[in-house]
Write an enzyme that holds these catalytic residues in place. Structure first.
Site, PDB file in Angstrom:
ATOM      1  CB  THR A 119      -0.905   0.013   1.259  1.00 53.36           C
ATOM      2  OG1 THR A 119      -1.563   1.272   1.333  1.00 53.36           O
ATOM      3  CG2 THR A 119      -0.117  -0.176   2.544  1.00 53.36           C
ATOM      4  CE1 TYR A 143      -4.057  -2.329   4.610  1.00 51.53           C
ATOM      5  CE2 TYR A 143      -3.781  -0.029   3.955  1.00 51.53           C
ATOM      6  CZ  TYR A 143      -3.914  -1.361   3.619  1.00 51.53           C
ATOM      7  OH  TYR A 143      -3.890  -1.735   2.302  1.00 51.53           O
TER       8      TYR A 143
END
Ligand code: UDP
Length: 327
Positions: A119, A143
């Site tokens: 990501t 995350y």
């Protein structure tokens, strides 16, 4: 048909199902491994399905014994920034511990090729825009940290065990399959574009803007949106790059253009022709103000060419799918 099977972990989900379609169209045999906790059985329209949980090594073993797996694409992770701040344990267990199970079973079965969904959140607050792969990595939410931990593990495994991997660092994935066979369907929905479309279609009363006091021109957060089918195509390019002997590496996948939350809402009003009620509210913890990536490396090394490079065309596919779902 190409030899060997590509295992798509999390292939019943949004991005995994688009990768499954793209792989199948290219003549790859696929097996989807998914526990259906957030994915949808009806999205597994290509290849075989193996219901299993990454937390359960026996199920993973059974899957690897059953099929001649040549490579693994790993999409199965929790991916909500806000939720990761509130429930970090859930994120570390699923995104880190369960990924280690997968890597262990791959090692036991001598499967060497791995495509990892990473990501843009791995970079944290950017010190330079657009972000390239050499940008410092200081993720500001759990995350992003779970993805960084796995990228570090992959580097070590590559050096020690000869694992060949690519870590694909997605920016904000949106839109859906232009044939409308599959699309985005999260429950609960937490991503910006489907939430805006829910407000446009009347499923939700309004869209909340999380923060209007950021250091951006209109005060709302800026993100780089990339179409899910372009992303799926990048996965195939990354896989074929590894099959041809490419070295383990990381690649940003984005469009290199940033849109603020307010701009996305304005564009959605135009595309949908609907009124959208907007409420301004406080910032969400863990949100960097700006995330825009350059994908020059993926274009150069993988030969990747995104087709949907306008936000309007990304939104159009998302809207058509949304209408289909809400009928
Ligand atoms: N966002 C928002 N309202 C919402 C959901 C998201 O303003 O209801 C903002 C969020 O703060 C971020 C951007 O929209 O700046 C994209 O958020 P999303 O959750 O879609 O993806 P993320 O960037 O967190 O991966």
């Amino acid at each position: 048909m190409k030899k060997g099977v590509i295992l798509i972990v999390g292939g019943a989900g949004y991005i995994g199902s688009h990768a499954n379609k793209a792989l199948s169209k290219k003549g790859y045999k696929t097996v989807v491994f998914d526990n259906l906790s957030r994915g949808h059985k009806e999205f597994v329209k290509w290849g075989k399905f193996f219901k299993g949980d990454l937390a359960n090594k026996k199920q993973l073993e059974a899957c690897f014994k059953k099929y001649p797996i040549k490579a693994v694409m790993h999409f199965s992770a929790f991916a909500y920034v806000g939720e990761s701040v509130e429930e970090p344990a859930k994120y570390y267990i699923n995104n880190v511990a369960n990924t280690l199970n997968l890597l262990e079973v791959m090692r036991a079965h001598n499967v060497k090729h791995f495509i990892f969904s990473s990501t843009g959140a791995i970079y944290g607050e950017p010190v330079k825009i657009p972000i390239n792969e050499k940008h410092p990595q200081n993720p500001i939410n759990p995350y992003g940290r779970t993805k960084k931990v796995i990228e570090d593990i992959l580097e070590d495994y590559s050096n020690a065990y000869g694992l060949k991997y690519t870590a694909l660092r997605y920016f904000n994935v949106a839109g859906c399959d232009p044939d409308y066979e599959i699309g985005e369907m999260h429950n609960p929905e937490m991503h910006l574009i489907p939430l805006i479309l829910d407000a446009a279609i009347g499923k939700r009363k309004n869209i909340k803007i999380f923060g209007t006091d950021d250091k951006t021109p209109d005060g709302s957060c800026i993100r780089d949106y990339i179409h899910v089918s372009d992303l799926a195509d990048a996965h195939i390019k990354a896989l074929e790059y590894l099959f041809k002997g490419g070295k383990s590496d990381c690649f940003n996948l984005g469009n290199g253009k940033g849109f603020s939350v307010k701009e996305v809402i304005e564009m959605a009003k135009k595309i949908t022709g609907r009124k959208i009620r907007v409420i301004e509210t406080k910032r969400r913890a863990g949100d960097p103000a700006v995330l825009i990536g350059t994908s020059a490396k993926a274009k150069k090394i993988l030969g990747w060419k995104p087709q949907f490079n306008r936000l309007s065309s990304i939104l159009e596919t998302a809207w058509n799918w949304h209408i289909k779902m809400c009928k």
